[in-house]
Write a protein that holds these residues in place. Structure first.
Motif, mmCIF file in Angstrom:
data_model
loop_
_atom_site.group_PDB
_atom_site.id
_atom_site.type_symbol
_atom_site.label_atom_id
_atom_site.label_comp_id
_atom_site.label_asym_id
_atom_site.label_seq_id
_atom_site.Cartn_x
_atom_site.Cartn_y
_atom_site.Cartn_z
ATOM 1 N N TRP A 263 56.141 27.653 2.900
ATOM 2 C CA TRP A 263 57.165 26.617 3.098
ATOM 3 C C TRP A 263 58.033 27.039 4.271
ATOM 4 O O TRP A 263 58.919 27.866 4.138
ATOM 5 C CB TRP A 263 58.007 26.434 1.835
ATOM 6 C CG TRP A 263 57.205 26.009 0.647
ATOM 7 C CD1 TRP A 263 56.856 26.775 -0.419
ATOM 8 C CD2 TRP A 263 56.616 24.720 0.419
ATOM 9 N NE1 TRP A 263 56.095 26.062 -1.304
ATOM 10 C CE2 TRP A 263 55.928 24.782 -0.816
ATOM 11 C CE3 TRP A 263 56.603 23.517 1.135
ATOM 12 C CZ2 TRP A 263 55.249 23.697 -1.347
ATOM 13 C CZ3 TRP A 263 55.922 22.434 0.598
ATOM 14 C CH2 TRP A 263 55.258 22.526 -0.623
ATOM 15 N N SER A 264 57.727 26.509 5.445
ATOM 16 C CA SER A 264 58.424 26.904 6.660
ATOM 17 C C SER A 264 58.345 25.781 7.681
ATOM 18 O O SER A 264 57.618 24.791 7.496
ATOM 19 C CB SER A 264 57.798 28.178 7.242
ATOM 20 O OG SER A 264 56.447 27.935 7.584
ATOM 21 N N THR A 265 59.073 25.948 8.768
ATOM 22 C CA THR A 265 59.033 24.965 9.860
ATOM 23 C C THR A 265 57.635 24.874 10.447
ATOM 24 O O THR A 265 57.146 23.774 10.775
ATOM 25 C CB THR A 265 60.033 25.366 10.965
ATOM 26 O OG1 THR A 265 61.342 25.470 10.405
ATOM 27 C CG2 THR A 265 60.024 24.337 12.090
ATOM 28 N N GLU A 266 56.966 26.023 10.584
ATOM 29 C CA GLU A 266 55.601 26.027 11.115
ATOM 30 C C GLU A 266 54.662 25.206 10.236
ATOM 31 O O GLU A 266 53.799 24.468 10.743
ATOM 32 C CB GLU A 266 55.077 27.463 11.237
ATOM 33 C CG GLU A 266 55.742 28.301 12.316
ATOM 34 C CD GLU A 266 57.001 28.996 11.800
ATOM 35 O OE1 GLU A 266 57.476 28.625 10.699
ATOM 36 O OE2 GLU A 266 57.500 29.910 12.501
ATOM 37 N N VAL B 39 55.477 22.655 8.271
ATOM 38 C CA VAL B 39 55.786 21.236 8.446
ATOM 39 C C VAL B 39 55.164 20.699 9.738
ATOM 40 O O VAL B 39 54.535 19.628 9.758
ATOM 41 C CB VAL B 39 57.316 21.015 8.464
ATOM 42 C CG1 VAL B 39 57.641 19.561 8.828
ATOM 43 C CG2 VAL B 39 57.914 21.370 7.115
ATOM 44 N N LEU B 40 55.308 21.458 10.829
ATOM 45 C CA LEU B 40 54.786 21.014 12.113
ATOM 46 C C LEU B 40 53.256 20.955 12.117
ATOM 47 O O LEU B 40 52.659 19.974 12.585
ATOM 48 C CB LEU B 40 55.278 21.949 13.221
ATOM 49 C CG LEU B 40 56.780 21.913 13.531
ATOM 50 C CD1 LEU B 40 57.141 22.973 14.567
ATOM 51 C CD2 LEU B 40 57.199 20.528 14.018
#
Length: 568
Positions: free
Chosen positions: A240-243, A245-246
């Motif tokens: 669960w991280s920005t990476e 999501v992207l």
């Protein structure tokens, strides 16, 4: 890919091939498949040494494996689409040349980046060999005949899978690890000669080809981004991280764009209309979990043998023979039975149940479980895979339009490879997380064991804290037992995670339409006139009508055939 084709009727179907002629025609295919499997498995036991010699990290180790699977997965449907519009004999020869050339080039690698690059090209060739061998079989054999010959493919797969790690260990220890990548070249030359001399396929209609580049690029980009995320999540960054999501969001957007393009394409790479076919849709669902079982478990069984039971690389290859043996025997025997009787569904349902039970039983193993018991579990698991995997392609080829046989066959292989690739990455992350947690729970015991070693304890502690897989042979007995128990339970836990997915296979197979196997080759089906096809449809409707009528058993009990999904 789109095509605009002239209306040309297929050539008249050739006379039925004799058993000897079939074996001659299959000899090149079998040799090509053996090259593919041998070159793919020969490095499995030597990879830690190869990566260390090239100065690579644990991430390099992961990418050497993942790069090949990713390229195979992405390229499989593209090869299948090419098979529907181009010369299949030429295509499989091209795929073999790409595969073995990339493998030989990898032997000259001087750094991990170069090795990973050539492994990508190796995967591109493997995707062609995987899908085209099944497609060409449909040109030579009818679905009814194909069962017994599937056993030959199972035998080649078993020999290549077992022999690869043994040959790799011998070459690495006795000569040089680079010979792992050269060993397939002589077999590839033999396969090319046999394909040219013995494989004579029926002539297909000439088509004017136009490549749907946009669909190809979108498919490759969407699937690759998703698989890269699965490979890196949990190690390079958090799940669960920005990476996340992207990468996941970008993959979903690209795949959505691919679907829009495919809806508009005249002859798409993966025709979405195929999913209207119930057999194809259910086979895709079942193939994903079979891919996890076939690819994922084979990787982690080797780790179990080496890290939980202290086996060497060569010994671990020998210790997984029960699973390969179970797969080989079941695929051979059941294939022959299906050819003789035409009954297939009951065996696939049985196989999916055996696969699921085998997964659950493997989740109970520990480092000190009696190996005879572990072997029995592996036999059960392998037998289940053997009964389901090849026959999944068979029933799809039997159910789809013969003009779409190539893309439908490769579609099933694509989702099986996708399941395997995602399974290896995701289950590998679970294994790493479980091993870390279990080591933390045993920290006091581990520290006590290291403390008793005196001066040698510092070197052992440094090895275990480096983040690399431990060299089990070099660890003192008191420490090794703790590490073996940790990895024994961690590997068992990933089988427990994968087992519920196997339940999906049971459901998918149970709901497969129980269609009769055709006794015509794909070329013969293509050669049928519309009138012939209409007659077949009428006959099938009449058969369905009769099948729907209640019948009375010999003891006078009314039996409704509509509820009997295992009659054939």
């Amino acid at each position: 890919m789109t095509t605009s084709s002239t209306s040309v009727s297929p050539a008249s179907p050739p006379a039925k091939m004799t058993h000897r002629e079939v074996l001659q025609a299959l000899s090149g295919l079998l040799t090509g498949m053996f090259v593919s499997i041998l070159a793919g498995t020969v490095v499995s036991s030597s990879l830690p040494i190869i990566i260390a010699d090239l100065g690579g990290s644990q991430a390099s180790f992961t990418w050497v494996v993942t790069a090949t699977l990713l390229a195979t997965t992405v390229s499989t449907p593209i090869w299948g689409k090419l098979a529907d519009i181009l010369n299949r004999k030429l295509l499989i020869q091209i795929a073999l040349v790409i595969f073995v050339s990339a493998s030989a080039a990898a032997g000259f690698s001087q750094d991990p980046g170069t090795l990973i690059t050539f492994r990508v090209f190796q995967g591109l060739g493997a995707g062609g060999l995987t899908s085209l061998s099944q497609i060409i079989m449909a040109d030579i054999l009818s679905p009814r005949e194909r069962g017994k010959y599937m056993g030959l493919f199972g035998a080649v797969m078993g020999v290549g899978t077992v022999g690869g790690p043994l040959v790799g260990g011998f070459l690495t220890d006795g000569i040089d690890w680079r010979w792992n990548f050269f060993v397939g070249v002589p077999f590839a030359i033999v396969a090319l000669i046999l394909l040219q001399k013995t494989l004579h396929l029926p002539r297909r209609p000439h088509t004017r080809v136009s490549i749907d580049y946009l669909g190809t690029v979108l498919l490759a980009a969407g699937v690759s981004l998703l698989l890269i995320w699965v490979s890196l999540a949990g190690t390079e960054f958090d799940w669960w991280s920005t990476e996340t999501v992207l990468m996941v969001g970008g993959s979903l957007v690209i795949i959505a764009a691919f679907m829009i393009v495919e809806f508009k394409a005249k002859n798409p790479i993966i025709p979405l209309t195929l999913f209207k076919n119930r057999t194809f849709t259910l086979a895709v669902v079942g193939s994903i979990s079979v891919g996890v079982a076939m690819f994922g478990t084979s990787v982690f069984l080797s780790q179990y043998m080496q890290l939980a039971r202290g086996a060497s690389a060569t010994e671990s290859g020998l210790m997984t023979i029960p699973m390969i043996g179970g797969m080989l025997v079941s695929s051979t025997i059941i294939g022959a039975v299906i050819t003789r009787t035409g009954i297939w569904k009951r065996y696939m349902v049985t196989g999916s149940i055996m696969l699921t039970v085998g997964m659950f039983l493997m989740s109970t193993i520990r480092y000190d479980t009696n190996f005879a018991l572990v072997s029995a579990y592996m036999v059960l698991l392998g037998a289940g895979v053997g009964m389901v995997m090849q026959n999944m392609v068979l029933v799809v080829q039997n159910a789809v339009d013969p003009a779409e046989l190539g893309v439908a066959s490769s579609g099933v292989a694509f989702f099986r490879s996708l399941g395997g690739t995602v399974g290896i990455s995701a289950l590998g992350a679970v294994l790493g997380s479980q091993a870390t947690d279990l080591l933390a729970e045993r920290k006091d015991d581990l520290m006590a064991a290291i403390a008793k070693l005196g001066e040698k304890g510092a070197a052992v502690a440094e090895q275990l804290s480096g983040g690399q897989l431990p060299a089990m042979k070099e660890l003192p007995e008191s420490v090794r037992v703790i590490i073996e128990s940790v990895y024994g339970q961690a590997v068992a836990d990933i089988f427990l995670v994968a087992a519920p997915l196997a339940l999906v296979t049971i459901i998918a197979v149970a709901f497969l339409p129980n269609l009769s196997l055709s006794d015509k080759t794909n070329h013969e089906r293509l050669a049928e006139t519309p009138a012939d096809q209409a007659g077949v449809e009428v006959a099938q409707l009449a058969e369905a009508s009769v099948a729907a009528e209640p019948r009375t058993s010999p003891i006078g009990v009314v039996h409704d055939r509509r509820d009997d999904g295992l009659d054939r």
